[in-house]
Design a protein around this motif. Structure first.
Motif, PDB file in Angstrom:
ATOM      1  N   TYR A  57       0.828  -1.208   0.000  1.00  0.00           N
ATOM      2  CA  TYR A  57       0.000   0.000   0.000  1.00  0.00           C
ATOM      3  C   TYR A  57       0.873   1.273   0.000  1.00  0.00           C
ATOM      4  O   TYR A  57       0.460   2.309  -0.515  1.00  0.00           O
ATOM      5  CB  TYR A  57      -0.918   0.022   1.221  1.00  0.00           C
ATOM      6  N   SER A  58       2.066   1.170   0.588  1.00  0.00           N
ATOM      7  CA  SER A  58       2.979   2.323   0.630  1.00  0.00           C
ATOM      8  C   SER A  58       3.772   2.484  -0.662  1.00  0.00           C
ATOM      9  O   SER A  58       4.421   3.510  -0.863  1.00  0.00           O
ATOM     10  CB  SER A  58       3.958   2.178   1.804  1.00  0.00           C
ATOM     11  N   TYR A  61       3.652   5.714  -2.886  1.00  0.00           N
ATOM     12  CA  TYR A  61       4.386   6.848  -2.311  1.00  0.00           C
ATOM     13  C   TYR A  61       5.872   6.732  -2.614  1.00  0.00           C
ATOM     14  O   TYR A  61       6.513   7.709  -3.013  1.00  0.00           O
ATOM     15  CB  TYR A  61       4.151   6.905  -0.807  1.00  0.00           C
ATOM     16  N   ILE A 124      -2.049   8.072  -4.026  1.00  0.00           N
ATOM     17  CA  ILE A 124      -1.318   8.126  -2.754  1.00  0.00           C
ATOM     18  C   ILE A 124      -2.224   8.455  -1.558  1.00  0.00           C
ATOM     19  O   ILE A 124      -2.086   7.814  -0.500  1.00  0.00           O
ATOM     20  CB  ILE A 124      -0.147   9.116  -2.854  1.00  0.00           C
ATOM     21  N   SER A 127      -3.994   5.074  -0.843  1.00  0.00           N
ATOM     22  CA  SER A 127      -3.104   3.965  -0.496  1.00  0.00           C
ATOM     23  C   SER A 127      -2.399   4.197   0.837  1.00  0.00           C
ATOM     24  O   SER A 127      -2.218   3.266   1.629  1.00  0.00           O
ATOM     25  CB  SER A 127      -2.075   3.742  -1.610  1.00  0.00           C
ATOM     26  N   THR A 128      -2.006   5.445   1.113  1.00  0.00           N
ATOM     27  CA  THR A 128      -1.344   5.743   2.381  1.00  0.00           C
ATOM     28  C   THR A 128      -2.288   5.541   3.553  1.00  0.00           C
ATOM     29  O   THR A 128      -1.896   5.029   4.612  1.00  0.00           O
ATOM     30  CB  THR A 128      -0.815   7.187   2.379  1.00  0.00           C
ATOM     31  N   GLU A 129      -3.536   5.921   3.372  1.00  0.00           N
ATOM     32  CA  GLU A 129      -4.524   5.720   4.428  1.00  0.00           C
ATOM     33  C   GLU A 129      -4.755   4.237   4.686  1.00  0.00           C
ATOM     34  O   GLU A 129      -4.888   3.800   5.831  1.00  0.00           O
ATOM     35  CB  GLU A 129      -5.835   6.410   4.047  1.00  0.00           C
ATOM     36  N   LYS A 132      -1.759   2.877   6.665  1.00  0.00           N
ATOM     37  CA  LYS A 132      -1.852   3.201   8.089  1.00  0.00           C
ATOM     38  C   LYS A 132      -2.908   2.354   8.777  1.00  0.00           C
ATOM     39  O   LYS A 132      -2.739   1.944   9.936  1.00  0.00           O
ATOM     40  CB  LYS A 132      -2.176   4.686   8.258  1.00  0.00           C
ATOM     41  N   ASP A 244       1.086  13.516   2.253  1.00  0.00           N
ATOM     42  CA  ASP A 244       0.188  12.471   1.774  1.00  0.00           C
ATOM     43  C   ASP A 244      -1.118  13.028   1.218  1.00  0.00           C
ATOM     44  O   ASP A 244      -1.952  12.269   0.715  1.00  0.00           O
ATOM     45  CB  ASP A 244      -0.133  11.482   2.903  1.00  0.00           C
TER      46      ASP A 244
END
Length: 356
Positions: A57-58, A61, A124, A127-129, A132, A244
């Motif tokens: 998922y990261s 980024y 991003i 995907s960043t959410e 996390k 982000d």
């Protein structure tokens, strides 16, 4: 005319494949090393599979961060391959100008710029959410929760003990001041709920109004409507790192903060980094072209690759260092973001001018 189109297609295709290949290799290495690093922090509720999900998922980024360096390496490898086969010499001998070849190399670089924008705007933030959420075992709604949040709207200061992205508030305190910052009223409410278009409903509120002669009145309400510029989406944005946020989210949030309070430098830095990212990528590609036509035209491919990595990483760390330095010193973060980019453009242009 036809020969020019064939040459343009050949140079563009060669450098494009090299750039995409460099991006893929760097992305795989980044994902691999990040995953190995995550394996060292495994817990009973965070296993190897969750670590892999977090890393994947990261990945968007990481890919976006390395695109400028990948473009630099790809341009060096692509043009280097053409130079090793003496194709660039033949093109120059046939009357093709140096700047025309550079223009052909910039075409795939512009494609990477489009990919970078698509990643920052649409991929991003989501995907960043999700990354996390995997690591903290909290849903997207829980990630949007804020505890102990201060905001300002003109002469009004607002403290919210709890807020979430669904528009629910708890333990709200609102202080209104006059132009001389003398307290006019103080409002406390147990709960609040967003309605629409800046309208909120507060429950179990107590408001103290200070009169001009110094006395005060106290009013208690089971339910009270209140106009606040604060919106649930802005509460949610506070929980997300500025880097982000999508460019459109950054612009929207900065407009809100600029109108009602003060824009934090961290958001300004994230905004100018987004603005400067396309120019940084193009500047590094220009430097790559200057290397092949200039000081590195007689060097081996391995040496060119080492120099490209050195220049790319130096640029990345310098821009990163200056960006965070801008949070400490007075000038706008824009200056610190664009100084390395301008330096790369000047250096590349000068080397190409000498090789012309």
């Amino acid at each position: 005319m036809l020969a020019g189109k064939i040459l343009a297609k050949h140079v563009t295709k060669t450098t494009l494949l090299a750039m995409l290949g460099a991006t893929l290799i760097l992305a795989v290495l980044q994902i691999l090393f990040t995953y190995l690093g995550e394996l060292g922090s495994l817990k009973p509720d965070y296993g190897a599979w969750q670590a892999l999900q977090y890393v994947l998922y990261s990945a968007p980024y990481y890919i976006n961060q390395m695109l400028p360096i990948a473009a630099l390496i790809g341009a060096v490898l692509g043009l280097g391959a053409l130079a090793s086969n003496s194709e660039l010499i033949i093109m120059r001998a046939a009357g093709v100008s140096l700047w025309r070849i550079v223009g052909w190399v910039m075409r795939p670089a512009l494609l990477l710029v489009v990919i970078s924008f698509a990643l920052t705007e649409w991929v991003i933030p989501y995907s960043t959410e999700q990354a996390k959420s995997v690591k903290t075992h909290r849903g997207a709604a829980a990630l949007g929760e804020v505890k102990g949040y201060w905001t300002r709207e003109g002469q009004r200061f607002i403290y919210i003990d709890y807020a979430n992205s669904k528009g629910s508030l708890k333990q709200i305190q609102i202080m209104d001041f006059d132009q001389d910052y003398r307290l006019k009223s103080l409002l406390n409410a147990e709960q609040g709920q967003f309605i629409q278009d800046g309208k909120w409903t507060l429950s179990n509120s107590t408001q103290m109004d200070i009169l001009t002669e110094g006395s005060a009145t106290l009013t208690k309400s089971a339910q009270q409507n209140l106009a606040l510029a604060l919106q649930p989406k802005y509460v949610h944005m506070v929980t997300i790192d500025p880097e982000d946020l999508a460019p459109s989210q950054l612009v929207s949030f900065m407009r809100y903060m600029n109108e009602y309070s003060q824009v934090s430098k961290t958001y300004q830095l994230a905004f100018w980094k987004n603005v400067g990212a396309p120019f940084a990528l193009l500047a590094l590609v220009l430097v790559a072209c200057s290397f092949i036509f200039g000081p590195l035209r007689q060097q081996s491919m391995g040496f060119r690759l080492v120099i490209a990595l050195f220049v790319g990483l130096s640029f990345y760390y310098l821009q990163d260092f200056l960006g965070y330095a801008s949070l400490v010193y007075g000038p706008s973060p824009a200056w610190f973001v664009f100084i390395p980019i301008i330096a790369m453009f000047v250096a590349g242009s000068y080397l190409l001018y000498r090789a012309r």
